[in-house]
Motif scaffolding. Structure first.
Motif: not given
Lengths: 116, 113
Positions: B99, B50, B45, B88, B30-31, B35, B43, B33, B101, B48
């Motif tokens: 959600x 999407x 960020x 990452x 769904x998304x 890092x 990590x 990310x 990860x 993101x």
């Protein structure tokens, strides 16, 4: 800028001892997580916590592990009887109240746990 | 658990060169990310993504999400020594209710001065 803070940064403990790792998530966040990273390996999910209860846990998160949010601020991970293989970096993360796919998780600096 | 494969595992380049890091999966996310992690730290960020086909730019970093939302890439233009680190990718997947990860193993990037 708000951040996730973890204490201690480094913990050395003897095998069989109990340890508590502490985290203060970002204040308006409602979803909390613990991850761990064994040296040289990938970051692995341990447990997620929402509305004062565990919402999901991995197979790593066995009976020796527990989490708690005792005072609405701190989020703790307890390992009851540590084993050598529990040595790792443990990361706390939190996420906003928005339940949408693009709500990012913010990570703390980690606690390096060394079991001797 | 959705698996994310990152390649290459290690990348060493000279300052000023360009580089691309890949993140692939057989699952739909769904998304995704990205890092960056420094040794002994958590990590941090970067971005993101999407929407399938989305491209996001962060100064010299360009992130792309595949049309089918199964893969992503990170391109760094004119790399600098400060770009050195472990990159990452991570994603929550379609079936996660909270959600959590799943992380790739990471690409260690070294930029030589």
């Amino acid at each position: 800028e708000p951040e996730v803070t973890q204490t201690p940064s480094h913990q050395v403990t003897q095998m069989g001892q109990e340890v508590i790792l502490r985290c203060v998530p970002i204040s308006n966040h409602l979803y909390f997580y613990w991850y761990r990273q064994i040296l040289g390996q990938k970051v692995e999910f341990l447990v997620s916590f929402y509305n004062n209860e565990i919402s999901e846990k991995s197979e790593i998160f066995d009976d020796q592990f527990s989490v708690e949010r005792p005072d609405g601020s701190n989020f703790t991970l307890k390992i009851r009887s540590t084993k050598l293989e529990d040595s790792a970096m443990y990361f706390c993360a939190s996420r906003t109240r928005e339940v949408a796919p693009n709500t990012e998780a913010f990570f703390g600096q980690g606690t390096r746990l060394t079991v001797v | 658990t959705q698996l994310l494969e990152q390649s290459p595992q290690f990348l060493s380049i000279q300052e000023g060169e360009n580089l691309t890091v890949y993140c692939n999966s057989s699952s739909v996310f769904s998304s995704l990310q990205w890092y960056r992690q420094e040794p002994g730290e958590g990590p941090v960020l970067l971005v993101t993504v999407v929407t399938g086909g989305e491209v996001k730019k962060l100064k010299r970093l360009t992130f792309q999400f595949g049309d089918a939302r199964k893969d992503s890439s990170l391109h760094i233009t004119a790399a600098q020594p400060g770009d050195t680190g472990l990159y990452l990718c991570a994603g929550p997947g379609e079936v996660s209710n909270d959600y959590k990860l799943s992380f790739g193993a990471g690409t260690t990037v070294t930029v030589r001065a």
